[in-house]
Design an enzyme around this catalytic site. Structure first.
Site, PDB file in Angstrom:
ATOM      1  N   SER A 104       0.859  -1.186   0.000  1.00  0.00           N
ATOM      2  CA  SER A 104       0.000   0.000   0.000  1.00  0.00           C
ATOM      3  C   SER A 104       0.890   1.229   0.000  1.00  0.00           C
ATOM      4  CB  SER A 104      -0.909   0.003   1.235  1.00  0.00           C
ATOM      5  OG  SER A 104      -1.799  -1.085   1.201  1.00  0.00           O
ATOM      6  N   LYS A 179      -7.397   1.706  -2.323  1.00  0.00           N
ATOM      7  CA  LYS A 179      -6.897   1.262  -1.021  1.00  0.00           C
ATOM      8  C   LYS A 179      -6.861   2.421  -0.032  1.00  0.00           C
ATOM      9  CE  LYS A 179      -5.183  -1.141   2.300  1.00  0.00           C
ATOM     10  NZ  LYS A 179      -3.930  -1.896   2.301  1.00  0.00           N
ATOM     11  N   LYS A 247       0.803   5.681   8.245  1.00  0.00           N
ATOM     12  CA  LYS A 247       1.358   5.924   6.913  1.00  0.00           C
ATOM     13  C   LYS A 247       0.246   6.025   5.877  1.00  0.00           C
ATOM     14  CE  LYS A 247       2.258   2.496   4.536  1.00  0.00           C
ATOM     15  NZ  LYS A 247       1.588   1.658   3.505  1.00  0.00           N
TER      16      LYS A 247
END
Length: 302
Positions: A104, A179, A247
């Site tokens: 990701s 995502k 993140k």
């Protein structure tokens, strides 16, 4: 008739054998693929070797004879190092190799890597996953795939070995964008669940019974199903670490600014995720957001 999961076997280099990558590589090996794994720390090869795969001493060694390279590493710089480094994929794999990046990372980084791949004769799919450790272990991941339709069709039988829901969502970068939206929704759900648990406990309600009935109505969610145990037991062994969700929320915030859209709840949850990390909870499962609600409420954390 053969199912979509019954396909010609490939030699697959799997780079990154962490919480997610290890069980994914195991499923591919058990499906009959020749899987060669690489991990920065060599203590991760055991499960893959038990499943019939093998470890390698470098990325270059792992990818040199691979038909497909799968990547599952934490962040954008890690993917760039794996693909662009002197020991990396583009310098050592055979031209024409299909690269499936399960990591990701930032959508713009993925788009640039796809362009670089094309100039060097490689094909790149961004295929980030959702479902956490449980999804990886059970081969039930949701996989959102960006790239060409032809490359997706070629990769689909491999993706279906590790995923329960596999969807082509657009060109390169689209998978990472979807995502990011996924991580926004998951973070908001976890925070709402954490706040509900603290609220219910303040009234001395039977929390287990309360979550059962809530799960049967509109408040029900996969987050409630999968994370209720963590919150009831206040046990936060990482299935997906707060560090990584922090993140991901930075990716959401950055991409939203670039698109000129406003995410009020997303920005708040990103702040709460950052606060959890600043309080030393970065290595915990993201259900550890409960501890932040407890701290704000003046309650002890465990």
């Amino acid at each position: 008739m053969p199912t979509s999961k019954e396909t010609d076997m490939s030699t697959i280099a799997f780079i990154g054998l962490g919480i997610m990558g290890s069980p994914m590589s195991v499923h591919l090996a058990r499906a009959g693929h020749d899987v060669v794994g690489y991990n920065l720390t060599p203590d991760r090869y055991g499960p893959l070797e038990e499943a019939g795969g093998r470890g390698s001493g470098s990325i270059a060694e792992a990818v040199k004879a691979a038909d497909v390279v799968a990547v599952m590493v934490p962040d954008s710089p890690d993917v760039q190092a794996v693909l662009l480094g002197d020991d990396g994929v583009f310098a050592n794999a055979q031209p024409g190799t299909l690269v499936i990046d399960f990591s990701s990372i930032r959508p713009d980084v993925t788009a640039e890597l796809a362009k670089e791949a094309a100039t060097k004769g490689f094909r790149l799919l961004d295929a980030p996953v959702s479902g956490g450790e449980a999804g990886a272990v059970n081969a039930a991941l949701s996989i959102m795939v960006g790239g060409s339709a032809d490359d997706f069709a070629e990769a689909q039988p491999i993706l279906e070995v590790v995923g329960g829901t596999v969807v082509h969502v657009g060109g390169n970068g689209a998978g990472q964008t979807v995502k990011a939206a996924n991580q926004l929704i998951v973070a908001a759900n976890i925070e709402a669940l954490a706040e509900a648990v603290v609220f219910l406990k303040a009234y001395d309600v039977d929390i287990d019974a309360a979550l059962t009935v809530l799960g049967g109505g509109l408040a029900g969610s996969k987050v409630l199903d999968q994370k209720r145990g963590n919150m009831l037991e206040e046990s936060f062994a990482p299935g997906f670490r707060i560090d990584l969700h922090h993140k991901d929320m930075a990716i959401v915030s950055s991409a939203a600014r670039e698109a000129g859209v406003v995410l009020p709840l997303g920005n708040l949850v990103a702040t709460l995720m950052a606060a959890a990390r600043a309080n030393g909870d970065g290595g915990l499962d993201h259900s550890g957001l409960l501890r932040g609600v407890q701290r704000l409420s003046g309650q002890p954390t465990h």
